[in-house]
Structure formats: C-alpha cells, structure tokens
Design an enzyme around this catalytic site. Structure first.
Site, PDB file in Angstrom:
ATOM      1  N   ALA A   1       0.843  -1.321  -0.172  1.00 36.54           N
ATOM      2  CA  ALA A   1       0.010  -0.133  -0.001  1.00 36.54           C
ATOM      3  C   ALA A   1       0.848   1.314  -0.113  1.00 36.54           C
ATOM      4  O   ALA A   1       0.242   2.365  -0.126  1.00 36.54           O
ATOM      5  CB  ALA A   1      -0.943  -0.164   1.117  1.00 36.54           C
TER       6      ALA A   1
ATOM      7  N   ARG B   1       8.703   7.218  -5.328  1.00 39.75           N
ATOM      8  CA  ARG B   1      10.034   7.345  -6.318  1.00 39.75           C
ATOM      9  C   ARG B   1       9.989   6.873  -7.449  1.00 39.75           C
ATOM     10  O   ARG B   1      10.853   7.065  -8.212  1.00 39.75           O
ATOM     11  CB  ARG B   1      11.243   6.696  -5.312  1.00 39.75           C
ATOM     12  CG  ARG B   1      11.817   7.763  -4.115  1.00 39.75           C
ATOM     13  CD  ARG B   1      12.807   7.273  -3.307  1.00 39.75           C
ATOM     14  NE  ARG B   1      12.046   6.524  -2.347  1.00 39.75           N
ATOM     15  CZ  ARG B   1      12.665   5.454  -1.578  1.00 39.75           C
ATOM     16  NH1 ARG B   1      14.036   5.450  -1.556  1.00 39.75           N
ATOM     17  NH2 ARG B   1      12.006   4.789  -0.537  1.00 39.75           N
TER      18      ARG B   1
ATOM     19  N   GLN C   1      -5.729  -0.516   3.097  1.00 43.33           N
ATOM     20  CA  GLN C   1      -5.151   0.247   4.011  1.00 43.33           C
ATOM     21  C   GLN C   1      -5.657   1.798   3.816  1.00 43.33           C
ATOM     22  O   GLN C   1      -5.091   2.357   2.945  1.00 43.33           O
ATOM     23  CB  GLN C   1      -3.544   0.017   4.261  1.00 43.33           C
ATOM     24  CG  GLN C   1      -3.099   0.736   5.338  1.00 43.33           C
ATOM     25  CD  GLN C   1      -1.683   1.026   5.257  1.00 43.33           C
ATOM     26  OE1 GLN C   1      -0.994   0.616   4.367  1.00 43.33           O
ATOM     27  NE2 GLN C   1      -1.011   1.245   6.498  1.00 43.33           N
TER      28      GLN C   1
ATOM     29  N   TYR D   1       6.985  -8.133   1.739  1.00 40.79           N
ATOM     30  CA  TYR D   1       6.550  -6.686   1.369  1.00 40.79           C
ATOM     31  C   TYR D   1       6.497  -6.993  -0.211  1.00 40.79           C
ATOM     32  O   TYR D   1       7.350  -7.992  -0.762  1.00 40.79           O
ATOM     33  CB  TYR D   1       8.025  -5.902   1.461  1.00 40.79           C
ATOM     34  CG  TYR D   1       8.225  -5.281   2.793  1.00 40.79           C
ATOM     35  CD1 TYR D   1       7.087  -5.399   3.795  1.00 40.79           C
ATOM     36  CD2 TYR D   1       9.327  -4.891   3.167  1.00 40.79           C
ATOM     37  CE1 TYR D   1       7.304  -5.257   5.220  1.00 40.79           C
ATOM     38  CE2 TYR D   1       9.750  -4.589   4.660  1.00 40.79           C
ATOM     39  CZ  TYR D   1       8.557  -4.529   5.472  1.00 40.79           C
ATOM     40  OH  TYR D   1       8.844  -4.223   6.766  1.00 40.79           O
TER      41      TYR D   1
ATOM     42  N   ASN E   1      17.559  -5.578   7.923  1.00 45.46           N
ATOM     43  CA  ASN E   1      16.300  -6.443   8.016  1.00 45.46           C
ATOM     44  C   ASN E   1      15.792  -6.523   6.548  1.00 45.46           C
ATOM     45  O   ASN E   1      15.597  -5.490   5.841  1.00 45.46           O
ATOM     46  CB  ASN E   1      15.330  -5.610   8.932  1.00 45.46           C
ATOM     47  CG  ASN E   1      13.849  -6.052   8.581  1.00 45.46           C
ATOM     48  OD1 ASN E   1      13.577  -7.140   8.521  1.00 45.46           O
ATOM     49  ND2 ASN E   1      12.867  -5.031   9.002  1.00 45.46           N
TER      50      ASN E   1
HETATM   51  C1  UD1 Z   1      11.226  -1.504   5.458  1.00 49.12           C
HETATM   52  C2  UD1 Z   1      11.701  -1.766   6.999  1.00 49.12           C
HETATM   53  C3  UD1 Z   1      13.073  -1.753   6.971  1.00 49.12           C
HETATM   54  C4  UD1 Z   1      13.598  -2.913   5.927  1.00 49.12           C
HETATM   55  C5  UD1 Z   1      13.309  -2.361   4.726  1.00 49.12           C
HETATM   56  C6  UD1 Z   1      13.691  -3.658   3.593  1.00 49.12           C
HETATM   57  C7  UD1 Z   1       9.585  -1.032   8.653  1.00 49.12           C
HETATM   58  C8  UD1 Z   1       9.250   0.000   9.413  1.00 49.12           C
HETATM   59  N1  UD1 Z   1      11.140  -0.795   7.948  1.00 49.12           N
HETATM   60  O1  UD1 Z   1      11.788   0.027   5.245  1.00 49.12           O
HETATM   61  O2  UD1 Z   1      13.432  -2.235   8.668  1.00 49.12           O
HETATM   62  O3  UD1 Z   1      15.062  -2.715   6.178  1.00 49.12           O
HETATM   63  O4  UD1 Z   1      11.846  -2.318   4.488  1.00 49.12           O
HETATM   64  O5  UD1 Z   1      13.444  -3.394   2.412  1.00 49.12           O
HETATM   65  O6  UD1 Z   1       9.138  -1.870   8.056  1.00 49.12           O
HETATM   66  N2  UD1 Z   1       3.754  -0.191   2.897  1.00 49.12           N
HETATM   67  C9  UD1 Z   1       2.132  -0.164   3.177  1.00 49.12           C
HETATM   68  N3  UD1 Z   1       1.679   0.578   4.182  1.00 49.12           N
HETATM   69  C10 UD1 Z   1       2.429   1.715   4.660  1.00 49.12           C
HETATM   70  C11 UD1 Z   1       3.910   1.561   4.524  1.00 49.12           C
HETATM   71  C12 UD1 Z   1       4.494   0.880   3.750  1.00 49.12           C
HETATM   72  O7  UD1 Z   1       1.662  -1.288   2.743  1.00 49.12           O
HETATM   73  O8  UD1 Z   1       1.723   2.502   5.432  1.00 49.12           O
HETATM   74  C13 UD1 Z   1       4.413  -1.096   2.237  1.00 49.12           C
HETATM   75  C14 UD1 Z   1       5.143  -0.772   0.986  1.00 49.12           C
HETATM   76  O9  UD1 Z   1       4.187  -0.591  -0.095  1.00 49.12           O
HETATM   77  C15 UD1 Z   1       6.323  -1.678   0.895  1.00 49.12           C
HETATM   78  C16 UD1 Z   1       6.476  -2.209   2.215  1.00 49.12           C
HETATM   79  O10 UD1 Z   1       5.224  -1.916   2.968  1.00 49.12           O
HETATM   80  O11 UD1 Z   1       5.842  -2.732  -0.168  1.00 49.12           O
HETATM   81  C17 UD1 Z   1       7.807  -1.593   2.546  1.00 49.12           C
HETATM   82  O12 UD1 Z   1       7.585  -0.246   2.898  1.00 49.12           O
HETATM   83  P1  UD1 Z   1       8.735   0.969   2.619  1.00 49.12           P
HETATM   84  O13 UD1 Z   1       8.187   2.300   3.016  1.00 49.12           O
HETATM   85  O14 UD1 Z   1       9.251   0.733   1.224  1.00 49.12           O
HETATM   86  O15 UD1 Z   1       9.807   0.497   3.905  1.00 49.12           O
HETATM   87  P2  UD1 Z   1      11.278   0.768   3.987  1.00 49.12           P
HETATM   88  O16 UD1 Z   1      11.464   2.209   4.339  1.00 49.12           O
HETATM   89  O17 UD1 Z   1      11.927   0.331   2.724  1.00 49.12           O
END
Ligand code: UD1
Ligand code: CA
Length: 443
Positions: A10, A15, A73, A101, A168
């Site tokens: 979500a 980017r 979400q 993810y 992670n």
């Molecule tokens: C996240 C991890 C980080 C890890 C990295 C690996 C957390 C807080 N951090 O960071 O520890 O090293 O991934 O790639 O989890 N998403 C949602 N809803 C939201 C926010 C995000 O569905 O409200 C989804 C995004 O679409 C994405 C995934 O969750 O597929 C990860 O979110 P992203 O913002 O890319 O996390 P990172 O900052 O990369």
C-alpha cells in the site's frame, strides 16, 4: 501447520514516479507482486492477503487474478499498521502467518521456506541479510546467543547501531493470532511517526516469545523503490533465468545478450544465438535453434526448427519440427507444419501451413480487412511462389503451386497451378527507340 501470508503493497511508491502502482511494475515480464505471490505459493502458503492503497484497483484486480485476497489500508501509517489491516481477513485463520513486502521480486520460494523453517516453536522469526552497502535499511541487532535483540530503523538508530551491516529484509513469521495481538499494540513514537512492523519483535519478547533470525543472500533481499532499482532487479532476475537455462542444457554463446521471460521454457539442447528476446509464454523444444535478433512471444518452437536471424514469432505461433522461419518473417496465430520453410520477408497471420510446404520470399497472408480476421490454409507440400498475396479466407490445396507475384483470392485445388497476375508482353526494340527519341529532344 497451515500457512498464510500478508503482502504489504500500500506504500505510495513515490520514487517510481508512475501512474502504475509500484508492485505492478514487471520484472522479467511478471509484476513484482506476482513474483512474491508465486514464491509464497511455492512455499506452501495457502492463503494470501495483499494490503493495498485505496486507489489501487489495478493491484487488487491483479491479486484476485492470482487467487489472493486483498484489503485496503485507508491511510499509509506504516508497515505495522498495514499488516494489522489484514487482521479482519484472517481472523478465523489458525496457523502461522508470514508478513512480506510486495516490492521484493527476487525472493525465492526457498527463502520463504527457510524463514518458515527457522521459526522457533511458539516464537517468531525475522529474515536478515548481510549488506555490502547497508544504506537506509533497518538494522538487526543480535543478542549474545545469536537470537534477535531488536530491529532498529535507520532513522532511529545511533551511530554505533548504524555501523552494523546486518539488515532487515522485511520478512517475519509468527503464529497468526499472536501476531495480530502484537500488531494492535504498536505505537508510533519514533523518528518517522509511523507504526513500524519492525517493533513487533520487542512486543513479542515482552510476551516471552523467542525471536530468531534467518539469513538470506543480499540479492534476494533487494527491495525496489525507484526505476534504477527496478532495472537492477531486472538485471539480477535475467542473470538468474539465464543461469537456470544454461544448467538445463541450453547453449547460449552470449547469455548476457539474451533476455528471458519469467516463464520461458526450454528443453535440453536448445541453441540460442546472441541478441534474442523472449516475451511471455514461449516454449522451445530440444534441438531447436534460435538465431540472432529474433523476438518471440506466446510461441511454441518444436525440435529441430530454426528461427531467424531477425524473425518475429507472435502469440499463437506454433512452429513444427524442423521447420525454418527465416529473416524478416513474422508469424502470428498460425501453425507451421513439420519441415515447412518460410525463409524470407513474409507475413503469416491466422494461417495453417501443412508439412513440407515452401513459402516463397515476400508472401503475405492478407488476413485483415479492417473489421475481421480471416484464415489461410496451405496444404502439405504446397509451393507458394515469391510475392504471393493470399487474400483470406482462402485455401491452397496440398501440392499446389502459386505463380510468383500472384494475388490469390479463390481456393486453389490440390496439385494445381494458380497464376493471378498480368501476363507478360514484349515490344522488340521499343526501349532503344524510346531512348533515342528522348535524347534527340534533350540535345
Ligand atoms: C522497510 C523496513 C526496514 C527494512 C526495509 C527492507 C519497516 C518500518 N522498515 O523499510 O526495516 O530494512 O523495509 O526493504 O518496516 N507499506 C504499506 N503501508 C504503509 C507503509 C508501507 O503497505 O503504510 C508497504 C510498502 O508498499 C512496501 C513495504 O510496505 O511494499 C515496505 O515499505 P517501505 O516504505 O518501502 O519500507 P522501507 O522504508 O523500505
Ligand atoms: Ca522498501
């Protein structure tokens, strides 16, 4: 134990600068979300819930097409909040749940399996990797026994914590009921004001759950956040697919110039020359040879066939054993029989060609009148003269010949000759007289 998974998809994906949801951008012809769903299914996950943004109808439709459920979400308040949004859809589920993810197309079913296998009984496992350049990944801190101390997000980490290169990956497995209990308790008191999935292990430990760390390779753990990272993921996936083909007995003189689809299927002893592109849905059988600069999609190439150089096979092209499709020949939705040859400058669309037919240079099946598509049937052993236009629907019988330059609008009987062109006339000396006259006028 039954396995379910939640795929987080979500995030805004800002980017990428794209109207298409990030997880639908393809890698080797398959959307990133598809790679994750298929990998999870391969690891024995029976129920999959994809967490999507409110406006991501396309992502939900795609999830449905692969047999996954989806939830919305409402607001993007963080990865922990996103995982909790799947709680309703899995409330009756008893078993273990994995959170993954949607932007990690290089994860394999083996990586998912390793994560499930590493979960301590009644505990939780997260997946980590050693990064050459840890960048902004969350850092994984271990205790003295090698179990998880905690995960700290880059933006919340101290300088000392940032120095660790154990990162992670973003996979977590726990008992489903317990997981949603912990996810409910998350808060957003951190540098980004988000509900972090990565705070779940701390809550689990307070409950007395053991938290283990499984490790995977850095390439598999790669997340895609930008077009540059998408290109890098494609590069890695192509390398993986080429290696798999080479291992399966395919000869490629310059594998780095051959581009494969996630579903390209090869038998052993296929030969692929440099600069060949495979779109989705191609099968190439033993002993076939694909020559340089050919482009294939949705096609079956039988054993001993030769395609190219510079050939194009479009969806529905079925090329028989030992048939030849040569340079600048396009075949669409057509069956070409065993041993038949179309070697030069030809379009075969909506056609069926029998065995051992010869299709001369410049043959065109005129299959489309701007409204409908019509079929051309060419019998065994027929000989289509160069530059024949076959105006479909039309049949050329077995063993028949068409004269070069003919426009064939009516069926041709087996073993007949059909010639449909102006007949040749000759005026002796006319050319010389013409030149003499013109020169006289000019000088
Ligand atoms: C996240 C991890 C980080 C890890 C990295 C690996 C957390 C807080 N951090 O960071 O520890 O090293 O991934 O790639 O989890 N998403 C949602 N809803 C939201 C926010 C995000 O569905 O409200 C989804 C995004 O679409 C994405 C995934 O969750 O597929 C990860 O979110 P992203 O913002 O890319 O996390 P990172 O900052 O990369
Ligand atoms: Ca990410």
């Amino acid at each position: 134990m039954d396995r379910a998974a939640i795929i987080l998809a979500a995030g805004a994906g800002t980017r990428m600068k794209s109207a298409l949801p990030k997880v639908l951008h393809p890698v080797a012809g398959l959307p990133m979300l598809g790679h994750v769903i298929l990998g999870l299914k391969g690891a024995g996950v029976g129920r999959i819930v994809v967490v999507t943004a409110p406006d991501a109808d396309q992502a939900r439709a795609y999830a449905t097409s692969l047999g996954a459920d989806s939830v919305v979400q409402d607001k993007q308040l963080g990865t922990g909040h996103a995982a909790a949004a799947a709680g309703g859809a899995l409330k009756d589920f008893k078993g273990e749940v994995m959170v993954a993810y949607g932007d990690m197309p290089l994860l394999t079913k083996e990586a998912f399996q390793a994560a499930f296998a590493a979960r301590p009984k009644d505990g939780l496992v997260i997946v980590a990797f050693q990064a050459a350049d840890p960048g902004q990944y969350g850092r994984v801190l271990l205790d003295k026994t090698g179990m998880l101390e905690r995960i700290v997000e880059f933006k919340d980490a101290s300088d000392a914590e940032r120095r660790t290169d154990l990162c992670n990956a973003g996979l977590m497995v726990a008992d489903a009921g317990k997981f949603f209990g912990w996810a409910e308790k998350l808060d957003n008191r951190n540098a980004q004001g988000e509900f972090y999935l990565t705070d779940v292990p701390a809550l689990a430990k307070k409950d007395g759950a053991r938290c283990a760390v499984a490790q995977i390779g850095e390439t598999e753990a790669m997340g895609v956040n930008s077009r540059a990272e998408l290109a890098e993921a494609e590069r890695q996936m192509q390398k993986r697919l080429r290696d798999k083909a080479l291992k399966a007995g395919v000869t490629m003189t310059a594998p780095e110039t051959v581009f494969l689809s996630h579903d390209t299927t090869f038998e052993a002893d296929v030969e692929i020359e440099p600069f060949v592109v495979f779109g989705a849905g191609v099968t190439v059988k033993s002993g076939a040879r694909i020559r340089s600069h050919s482009h294939l999609e949705g096609a079956i190439v039988s054993g001993g066939a030769i395609i190219g150089p510079f050939a194009r096979l479009r969806p529905g092209a079925t090329i028989g054993e030992c048939a030849h499709i040569g340079n600048f020949v396009e075949v669409k939705n057509s069956v070409i029989g065993r041993g038949s040859k179309a070697n030069h400058l030809t379009y075969l669309g909506d056609a069926s060609v029998g065995a051992n037919a010869n299709i001369g240079a410049g043959t065109i099946t005129c299959n489309y009148d701007g409204f409908g598509k019509y079929r051309t049937e060419i019998g065994d052993g027929a000989f289509i003269g160069s530059d024949t236009a076959l105006v479909a629907p039309v049949k050329v019988g077995a063993g028949a010949i068409t004269g070069a330059g003919s426009v064939i609008t009516k069926d041709v009987a087996p073993d007949a000759l059909a010639v449909a062109r102006g007949s040749q006339t000759e005026k002796p000396g006319w050319a010389k007289l013409f030149r003499d006259l013109k020169r006289k006028k000019r000088d």
